[in-house]
Design a protein around this motif. Structure first.
Motif, short mmCIF file in Angstrom:
data_model
loop_
_atom_site.label_atom_id
_atom_site.label_comp_id
_atom_site.label_asym_id
_atom_site.label_seq_id
_atom_site.Cartn_x
_atom_site.Cartn_y
_atom_site.Cartn_z
N LEU A 340 -52.71 5.01 -22.03
CA LEU A 340 -52.91 5.79 -20.81
C LEU A 340 -53.12 4.87 -19.61
CD1 LEU A 340 -55.15 8.76 -22.01
CD2 LEU A 340 -52.97 8.96 -20.80
N GLY A 341 -53.91 3.82 -19.82
CA GLY A 341 -54.12 2.87 -18.74
C GLY A 341 -52.82 2.21 -18.29
N LEU A 342 -51.95 1.93 -19.24
CA LEU A 342 -50.66 1.32 -18.89
C LEU A 342 -49.78 2.29 -18.13
CD1 LEU A 342 -49.98 -0.59 -22.24
CD2 LEU A 342 -50.51 -1.61 -20.01
N VAL A 343 -49.83 3.56 -18.52
CA VAL A 343 -49.02 4.56 -17.81
C VAL A 343 -49.54 4.75 -16.40
CG1 VAL A 343 -48.29 6.97 -17.80
CG2 VAL A 343 -48.34 5.70 -19.95
N VAL A 344 -50.87 4.76 -16.27
CA VAL A 344 -51.45 4.86 -14.93
C VAL A 344 -51.02 3.68 -14.08
CG1 VAL A 344 -53.62 4.85 -13.63
CG2 VAL A 344 -53.41 6.26 -15.68
N GLU A 373 -56.36 4.22 5.98
CA GLU A 373 -55.90 2.84 6.08
C GLU A 373 -55.23 2.41 4.77
OE1 GLU A 373 -59.14 0.40 7.17
OE2 GLU A 373 -59.48 1.39 9.09
N ALA A 374 -54.29 1.49 4.88
CA ALA A 374 -53.52 1.05 3.70
C ALA A 374 -54.36 0.10 2.86
CB ALA A 374 -52.23 0.38 4.13
N SER A 375 -55.46 0.59 2.40
CA SER A 375 -56.32 -0.21 1.53
C SER A 375 -56.34 0.48 0.17
CB SER A 375 -57.75 -0.28 2.10
OG SER A 375 -58.29 1.00 2.23
N GLY A 376 -56.22 -0.33 -0.86
CA GLY A 376 -56.16 0.25 -2.19
C GLY A 376 -54.73 0.40 -2.66
N VAL A 377 -54.59 0.82 -3.89
CA VAL A 377 -53.28 0.92 -4.53
C VAL A 377 -52.75 2.33 -4.34
CG1 VAL A 377 -52.03 0.62 -6.69
CG2 VAL A 377 -54.04 -0.79 -6.20
N THR A 378 -51.48 2.44 -4.05
CA THR A 378 -50.85 3.75 -3.87
C THR A 378 -49.84 4.00 -4.97
OG1 THR A 378 -49.19 2.79 -2.41
CG2 THR A 378 -51.18 3.72 -1.39
N VAL A 379 -49.54 5.25 -5.21
CA VAL A 379 -48.57 5.66 -6.23
C VAL A 379 -47.16 5.48 -5.67
CG1 VAL A 379 -47.74 7.59 -7.60
CG2 VAL A 379 -50.19 7.26 -7.27
N LYS A 380 -46.31 4.83 -6.49
CA LYS A 380 -44.91 4.64 -6.09
C LYS A 380 -43.94 5.14 -7.14
CE LYS A 380 -46.07 0.34 -3.62
NZ LYS A 380 -47.41 0.16 -4.17
N ASN A 381 -44.40 5.39 -8.34
CA ASN A 381 -43.52 5.73 -9.47
C ASN A 381 -43.82 7.16 -9.91
OD1 ASN A 381 -42.00 5.88 -11.78
ND2 ASN A 381 -42.61 3.87 -12.56
N LEU A 382 -43.06 8.10 -9.41
CA LEU A 382 -43.30 9.50 -9.76
C LEU A 382 -42.88 9.80 -11.20
CD1 LEU A 382 -42.21 11.33 -6.48
CD2 LEU A 382 -44.50 10.69 -7.24
N MET A 411 -56.65 7.52 -9.94
CA MET A 411 -55.68 7.27 -8.86
C MET A 411 -56.26 7.65 -7.51
SD MET A 411 -52.25 8.68 -10.72
CE MET A 411 -51.90 8.29 -12.44
N TRP A 412 -57.00 8.76 -7.46
CA TRP A 412 -57.62 9.16 -6.20
C TRP A 412 -58.65 8.13 -5.76
CZ3 TRP A 412 -58.82 15.03 -7.39
CH2 TRP A 412 -57.60 15.71 -7.56
N ALA A 413 -59.33 7.54 -6.73
CA ALA A 413 -60.34 6.54 -6.38
C ALA A 413 -59.71 5.29 -5.80
CB ALA A 413 -61.17 6.19 -7.62
N TRP A 414 -58.45 4.97 -6.25
CA TRP A 414 -57.77 3.81 -5.68
C TRP A 414 -57.56 4.00 -4.18
CZ3 TRP A 414 -53.32 3.68 -9.82
CH2 TRP A 414 -53.84 3.12 -11.02
N ALA A 416 -57.25 7.49 -1.32
CA ALA A 416 -57.24 8.94 -1.13
C ALA A 416 -55.83 9.45 -0.82
CB ALA A 416 -58.20 9.32 -0.01
N ARG A 417 -54.97 8.59 -0.31
CA ARG A 417 -53.59 9.01 -0.02
C ARG A 417 -52.86 9.44 -1.27
NH1 ARG A 417 -50.86 7.46 4.59
NH2 ARG A 417 -49.01 7.08 3.33
N ASN A 418 -53.26 8.93 -2.41
CA ASN A 418 -52.54 9.25 -3.65
C ASN A 418 -52.57 10.74 -3.93
OD1 ASN A 418 -51.81 6.62 -4.15
ND2 ASN A 418 -53.62 6.20 -5.41
N PHE A 419 -53.68 11.42 -3.56
CA PHE A 419 -53.71 12.87 -3.79
C PHE A 419 -52.59 13.54 -3.01
CE2 PHE A 419 -54.95 16.89 -1.85
CZ PHE A 419 -54.95 17.70 -2.98
N PHE A 420 -52.47 13.19 -1.74
CA PHE A 420 -51.47 13.84 -0.91
C PHE A 420 -50.06 13.44 -1.33
CE2 PHE A 420 -55.36 13.19 1.55
CZ PHE A 420 -55.67 14.50 1.85
N LEU A 421 -49.87 12.17 -1.72
CA LEU A 421 -48.53 11.74 -2.16
C LEU A 421 -48.08 12.52 -3.40
CD1 LEU A 421 -48.90 7.87 -1.77
CD2 LEU A 421 -47.75 9.46 -0.23
#
Length: 1498
Positions: A340-344, A373-382, A411-414, A416-421
């Motif tokens: 699961l960690g690898l998939v995340v 702000e662009a701090s933290g990791v964002t989701v790129k692989n849907l 992912m949200w903790a990385w 907050a933009r990840n929720f909206f993405l």
């Protein structure tokens, strides 16, 4: 390096010895019996042997191998003894030789053999064999140790070709398992050295290159994915460990190697083929290994990720996860968590950032920002995230779904933009809402926690998601899921007030109200059924959560409360009150409704209280607790009064009649005393809360006699004894000193208390009343709350009255400021104290006489301590405590043998010294009426004995006179308790009633106030205390109305039939007042004492102006008189006084600090004499003496900057005495105001002297003032013309009224002005208004003000002074005092009777006039002649004091009472019969010795 630590652990086992038949080289160098050489010597030997080995280059390979093998045991021994300190220069060459030799050995056993045989041969080579050749083991161990030394040694190992051979051996070990299942410890050690050496090789790029020389890595990696069912379990974990080490090296050559040989693709194909057959943990472990290579390679190259995606890696991952579905895992699977960690992690791998449009729906919470702000990791692989999303969609396993939700939250903790993405592309949470009812309970709980995290952590309001949750609540057929969803909504609704609007607009509030309406109907039909114990009822829980959610939505939202009321829900909410499960939330809903309709709430609560049955104690308690919360608001207290709340509470107490009997009756057998007391406590708390700081409720409670009704209900509870009966014998007996009331309470309610239950209940109720009296009961909701223990209860018992000291003098009498209130408990509700007095005689229980007497005495002492301060005495008098004391404790007051007698008499005397009604005083004096004639009791003379509360349990006291020293020096001392020549002590012989009465009158009439000239009675007054609210004043409406030529007459207030009173007065003005300062304000506080402030306001303008003021500056105690025009505005916008310079000729400042004394009444007069043009002369007088005068500018004609006004306009003139609300400022200033006058003329100094001599108790208009020393019937003349008396204020001419009554009695203008100043409606008919009527209102002349009203509930206190010395005038006056003289049967009684006459005559002018009117002085002379045998020099000293010829301590003797002098002192017959104690003649006391025929005093 890491190999060192591992080698130490491995070498701990038995080390192999030399080969059979070969000598031990390490031991051959040391002869027998010699100690083994140290590490340095061993390394030197190894170095020497290795040099010898190198010299064998020309020898055959076999010889070289044999020499090397003989060297290795010595090397291993040196290594073991060196503990990491290697002293071997040829280490790297040895590493090369050993690794080459090991590679050669492995190559020999593997060449030309099938795989199974090669695997067995390799294992045999490296295995530890105890009885066979150990060449392979020695080489392996040596190579292992050498590979862990440093990088150069490791490079030597890699150059030998050993890495590829070791990897080939690992492949054989893993793929071809041996038949034997058990492995010895030696095998484990060999495996650890083998694996660790491979790990060391993987840590260096050169070593990795050696691993990639053949197909061994490809074969090994593929073997982990296709032959797992045939692999060796013993070598499984080491194999994965080595492969992970290769992956984590992140070497480009490894990535190229894997890509060139399609390793990832082949592995994925193998796993896809075996996905349905392999166990889920093994499948996930293999997939995790493959995905680990992808992850580790991604930072270097994306080639493996692309190969993973092209090889259908995502569907494979979904298959792997779904294999867990249905397994019902009870424990965490580490392989699943790893995968699961690898998939995340895969979700963050992409070529570019995802872009979405801003689709935020508003409103949002404060602090929410979408453009993070662009701090933290964002989701790129849907695609990777869709794997997790599909797992949640298809899986039903609780652990698997919970892991998916946890991954999303990560992912949200990385960022907050990840929720909206994710939500604006794949809508995972929105889709999950529809699936939640189908998931296990654990998953539902976790999902709603995830939903709450959006609100609490991201500060985002997901409107669409909440809408779906709302539909789930409405449509779901799963009650438990609906319950969890509603609980989540409840927590969200309480997060921010914004949700009250959101859930109302979304329809959730209406939905809940509709559901509650249905459930209320069902509940009403089915009745209140108790649930089965231990059985969960989801529907019941759901109803409770619905109610709690409605509470959260109503909290702070008036609109939602209106919605609920518009839905007609109030009757249905009332249904839920009967069920204890729903009661708390239902009460909270009703409490929220009180914000829009407090009367409806109160009617519901009071109605429920009155209609509740006897057994519903918990319902009553819950209703009372809710009521207490609403009573904290002014609106709630007003509604409580209007809804008959007080009567409802008192009916509760009435219903408890007999509940505290011991033993309890049949009706109350099931109710414990603690339950009853808890209900009594909460009922009294509600009463106290309704009265707290609420003048309207307090006035209503007193006017309707509800304190008396409360006392009656408490008496009927069953724990109190019978009332005091007339003529019944009181219980008497010797009682030891009673314990303090607080100590009794602590003992009574301690865990080891032996007090009977009835007495415990009595003490508990008394503690409630005590707290209620001090105004703190409403904060005490628990029976076990700490009780207030005031030290004041026993102060008087320890110190006694100040006047009971026979050696007391003026210097020892403390200042008034020290004797008042400071540090004592303040009585807020004196009515509760009156109830304690009523209950006092009922505390006696025949079965516990001694304890009852102690409790009675303790309570009486406690009450006595409460009325120790002057303020508390005055408050108790205003509440009618003396009348209550006389009505409830008449027998105890009349019976000297009663244990209560002394304490009650002391309380009575304390209060009567302040104010007592004439009829109550008559009743008290009647207690000592003479009985049938009996033999006179002879009391031997003795020295004065000091008395006090602790020394006189009753009135059986004696009066002694001292024969030592000059007698008059002590008689003249003004003492609160009477005279120092009188004392009280227990006696076996009962004194005469006349003596008892005289002693009490001495205590009542002794002066409490010291004036410079003579002891005088304190006047009625208004007290202003700035320490509580910071303001408090008397507002004087419509002092004058200056009208224009065409102004309507209706705009003017005031009273009278004349024309409008001009302002400023054309001939000047005079302000006169009596005042007393208790505490000055400090210079830092800067709060002036404002005697008078006149304010003017021009109609149709905004700003009023102060035109005349008289104040006392706190900085230097200087009197300031100002005629300057200043804007009347709050302090915070006014200029500081230090910076605001007064206009020239507009202010007079006179220092008078040395003339002022705290605790002393002073007379102030300010005379403004109008002169020509705009000038005037301002003169100030203090106590009849001029203190300052100056020429000033007179008050200008119009306010402020205005020079003219329109014909239709007008000017209002009004005034303030003390500090108005607009100048609110907390300080320590406390002062009192007596009679106050405003004259519209400049009064002469002679007139001011007359006013000063009249004293502060004069309450007239100066129209009929007799001349000083004139006969009572002589003609009188007015001091001030009638029309010139603008205003006269004194408390004697006052009443409590209402604004509406002022409107109907006087006029509408004044009622509006008063209502505006008091911040109430002009038609208010509830707020009590204390009005000091203008005593000059009936005089002819222009219009006058109606008087003044008190503004400020806590800052203003009014006291009507009517001390015993004054009340005597209304019940016989001097006739009673002469009667005491006639009843004297001994010299002590005679002295006491004359002392009373002395005190009354010196403090009450009216008594002297009455004496003259009834020829009292002649009667007194007659009585003295009749009782000449009882006269002593002490009695004569008092007579001299009455005449004014012996007023020692107040200046030279002066004849002030002609009547006494003429009819008593000049009666030579009486003087000649003066009794000289002990037969000693007293010639100096004869009247002739002090009388001169010329009329002068000798």
């Amino acid at each position: 390096m890491e190999a060192e630590g591992v080698s130490k652990a491995e070498d701990g086992a038995e080390d192999p010895g030399p080969k059979a038949g070969q000598p031990d080289v390490a031991q051959s160098d040391a002869p027998p019996g010699v100690q083994s050489p140290g590490p340095t010597a061993l390394w030197e030997t190894v170095e020497r042997k290795f040099l010898e080995y190198q010299q064998l280059a020309h020898r055959s390979p076999a010889d070289r191998q044999e020499s090397l093998l003989r060297l290795l045991p010595l090397f291993l021994k040196a290594w073991e003894h060196s503990v990491g300190l290697i002293c071997f220069p040829s280490l790297h060459r040895l590493a090369s030789e050993v690794s080459s030799q090991l590679a050669q050995e492995i190559q020999q056993v593997l060449v030309g053999k099938p795989a199974e045989q090669a695997r067995a041969a390799a294992g045999q080579l490296l295995r530890w064999k105890r009885d066979a050749q150990q060449d392979g083991y020695l080489l392996l161990k040596s190579a292992f140790l050498l590979s862990g030394t440093d990088t150069e040694a490791l490079g030597s190992v890699a150059e030998s070709g050993l890495p590829a051979l070791l990897l080939q051996c690992l492949y054989l070990f893993f793929v071809f398992p041996l038949e034997e299942d058990e492995h010895s410890e030696d095998d484990v050690q060999v495996q650890r050295m083998f694996v660790q050496m491979l790990l060391n090789i993987c840590s260096e790029p050169q070593g990795l290159e050696g691993l990639l020389t053949g197909n061994e890595l490809q074969a090994l990696l593929i073997a982990t994915t296709c032959l797992r069912e045939h692999s060796c379990c013993f070598w499984k974990e080491p194999t994965f460990c080595v492969l992970r080490a290769i992956s984590q090296a992140q070497d480009l050559s490894v990535i190229q190697y894997l890509q060139a040989r399609d390793c990832i693709k082949l592995c994925l194909q193998n796993l896809s083929r075996l996905a349905d057959s392999l166990p889920a943990p093994e499948l996930s472990e293999a997939a995790g290994l493959v995905l680990g290579f992808v992850k580790d390679a991604y930072p270097v190259s994306q080639a493996l990720l692309l190969e993973f995606e092209n090889g259908e890696g995502y569907p494979l991952l979904l298959k792997v996860f779904l294999r867990y579905d249905g397994l019902h895992l009870r424990e965490e699977d580490p392989h699943l968590e790893e995968l699961l960690g690898l998939v995340v992690w895969l979700t963050t791998c992409g070529r570019a950032e995802l872009k979405v449009f801003d689709s935020v729906t508003y409103p949002q919470l404060e602090g929410f920002k979408f453009h993070q702000e662009a701090s933290g990791v964002t989701v790129k692989n849907l695609q990777a995230f869709q794997v997790l999303q599909n797992v949640f969609h298809k899986a039903s396993d609780a652990l698997l779904c919970t892991h998916v939700l946890s991954a999303i939250r990560t992912m949200w903790a990385w960022n907050a933009r990840n929720f909206f993405l994710l939500e604006w592309t794949l809508q995972p949470i929105s889709q999950f809402v529809e699936l939640v009812p189908l998931k296990p309970a654990q998953v539902q709980t976790h999902f709603f926690q995830l939903l709450e995290a959006l609100v609490f952590e991201l500060r985002y309001v997901p409107h669409e998601i909440l809408g779906k949750v709302q539909r789930l609540i409405m449509e779901s057929s799963e009650p438990l899921c609906t319950l969890r969803a509603l609980q989540s909504v409840l927590r969200i609704a309480g997060a921010d007030p914004l949700f009250t609007d959101i859930f109302r607009d979304s329809g959730l509030l209406g939905l809940l109200l509709a559901q509650l309406r249905k459930r209320a109907k069902v509940l009403r039909k089915s009745g209140n059924k108790e649930p089965s114990p231990g059985v969960r009822d989801p529907e019941r829980e759901l109803t409770g959560v619905m109610l709690e959610t409605v509470v959260a939505l109503l909290n702070g939202s008036v609109r939602n409360a209106v919605v609920l009321k518009d839905h007609g829900m109030v009757p249905f909410i009332k249904i839920f009150l009967d069920d204890e499960w729903y009661r708390g939330a239902s009460l909270s809903i009703l409490e929220q409704l009180s914000a829009i309709n407090a009367e409806e709430y109160m009617s519901i609560i009071v109605g429920a209280l009155c209609s509740s049955t006897q057994g519903e104690l918990q319902l009553k308690l819950d209703l009372l607790k809710s009521l207490l919360r609403i009573l904290e608001t002014p609106k709630g207290r007003a509604a409580f009064r209007v809804s008959s709340g007080f009567n409802g509470l008192l009916s509760l107490l009435s219903d408890l009649e007999g509940s505290l009997q011991d033993p309890p009756g049949k009706m109350w057998g099931a109710v414990s005393p603690s339950q009853t007391l808890g209900l009594v406590l909460h009922t009294l708390c509600a009463v106290s809360a309704a009265l707290h700081l609420d003048p309207v409720n307090g006035d209503f409670f007193r006017r309707n006699g509800l304190f008396e009704k409360l006392a009656e209900d408490l008496c009927l509870l069953g724990c109190f004894g019978p009332p005091e009966e007339e003529g019944a014998a009181l219980h008497s007996g010797e009682t030891s000193k009673a314990r303090p009331f607080a100590d009794l309470l602590r003992v009574a309610f301690s865990s080891i208390s032996l007090f009977p239950p009835k007495i415990q209940s009595c003490l508990q109720i008394l503690s409630f009343l005590d707290s209620m009296a001090s105004g703190t009961l409403h904060r005490r909701w628990d029976l076990k709350a700490p009780l207030r223990a005031g030290p004041e209860a026993a102060v008087d018992a320890q110190k006694g009255e100040a006047g009971s000291d026979p050696q007391g003098n003026f210097e020892q009498w403390p200042d008034l400021e020290e004797r008042t209130d400071e540090g004592d408990a303040v009585i807020m509700h004196p009515g509760a104290l009156c109830i304690m007095v009523q209950l006092l005689p009922r505390l006696y229980h025949h079965d516990h006489p001694q304890l009852s007497r102690e409790i009675q005495c303790s309570v009486a002492s406690h009450i006595q301590g409460l009325v120790k301060s002057e303020k508390n005495r005055q408050v108790a008098c205003e509440a009618g405590m003396l009348r209550t004391l006389m009505a409830a404790c008449r027998q105890a007051l009349a019976t000297g043998s009663s244990a209560l007698h002394g304490g009650l008499v002391r309380i009575f005397e304390k209060l009567a010294s302040q104010a007592i009604e004439p009829d109550v005083l008559r009743q008290f004096l009647a207690l000592g009426a003479p009985r049938p004639p009996a033999a006179a009791t002879q009391i031997p003379g003795s020295a004065c004995v000091r008395g006090g509360a602790s020394g006189r349990p009753g009135p059986q006291v004696v009066v002694g006179v001292t024969a030592e020293g000059p007698a008059g020096a002590q008689d003249s001392s003004p003492c609160p308790a009477g005279t120092q020549a009188l004392g009280r002590r227990p006696s076996a012989q009962s004194p005469t009633p006349a003596l008892q009465t005289a002693l009490s009158l001495i205590s009542m009439t002794s002066p409490r106030n010291l004036q410079p000239q003579r002891a005088a009675l304190a006047p009625s007054f208004v007290e202003f205390d700035m320490s509580v609210e910071g303001y408090g004043c008397l507002f004087i409406p419509t002092l004058s109305t200056v009208m224009g030529a065409s102004t309507e007459y209706s705009v003017s207030g005031g009273i009278g039939t004349g024309a409008a009173r001009p302002f400023p007065p054309p001939s000047g003005l005079t302000f006169s007042c009596w005042f007393l300062v208790s505490r000055h304000s400090s210079a830092l506080e800067g709060h002036p004492l404002r005697f008078l402030t006149l304010v003017r306001h021009l109609a149709r303008t905004e700003q009023p102006f102060v035109c005349f003021s008289v104040s006392l500056c706190p900085d230097d105690l200087s009197l300031v008189v100002s005629t300057e025009e200043k804007e009347f505005q709050p302090l915070d916008v006014m200029e500081p006084e230090d910076n605001a310079e007064p206009s020239a000729g507009r202010q007079l400042q006179v220092r008078c600090g040395q003339l002022l004394a705290c605790g002393q009444w002073h007379h102030l007069a300010v005379v403004v004499t109008k002169e020509m043009k705009r000038n005037c002369t301002v003169s100030t007088y203090l106590d009849g003496q001029a203190i300052g005068s100056a020429k000033m500018l007179y008050i200008q004609a119009l306010p402020g900057p205005f020079l003219s006004m329109e014909p239709s306009s007008f000017v209002d003139v009004y005034g303030y005495i003390a500090t108005p609300r607009v100048w609110k400022q907390r300080s320590t200033l406390t002062w009192r105001l007596g009679p106050t006058y405003l004259f519209e003329e400049a009064v002469s100094m002679e007139t001011l002297e007359v006013i000063n001599k009249l004293g502060p108790r004069y309450c007239g208009n100066f129209q009929a003032v007799p001349a000083q020393g004139a006969d009572p019937g002589a003609d009188t003349a007015p001091l001030v013309a009638e029309e010139r008396v603008s205003m006269g204020l004194h408390v004697a001419s006052s009443s409590t009224t209402r604004v509406a009554d002022i409107r109907s009695t006087y006029n509408e203008v004044d009622s509006r002005l008063i209502a505006k100043e008091m911040n109430i409606s002009s038609r208010d008919n509830a707020m009590p208004v204390f009005l000091l009527r203008n005593c000059a209102g009936h005089l002819p002349g222009p219009l006058r003000t109606i008087g003044a009203v008190a503004v400020g509930h806590l800052g203003v206190r009014v006291f009507h002074s009517s001390p015993a010395a004054s009340s005597l005038d209304f019940i016989g006056g001097p006739a009673i005092l002469l009667g005491l003289i006639s009843l004297a049967t001994d010299d002590h009684t005679m002295y006491a009777a004359v002392k009373v006459l002395h005190l009354v005559l010196t403090s009450n002018v009216m008594c002297d006039r009455l004496m003259q009117h009834i020829f009292g002085y002649q009667v007194m002379a007659f009585l003295l002649r009749k009782k000449s045998s009882l006269l002593t020099h002490r009695v004569l000293q008092l007579i001299l004091a009455v005449a004014g010829t012996a007023e020692l301590g107040f200046g030279p003797p002066a004849r002030t009472n002609v009547g006494v002098f003429q009819h008593v002192l000049c009666d030579f017959e009486a003087g000649a019969r003066i009794h000289a104690p002990c037969g000693v003649p007293q010639p100096g006391l004869h009247p002739l010795a002090i009388w001169d025929p010329s009329g002068d005093v000798g």
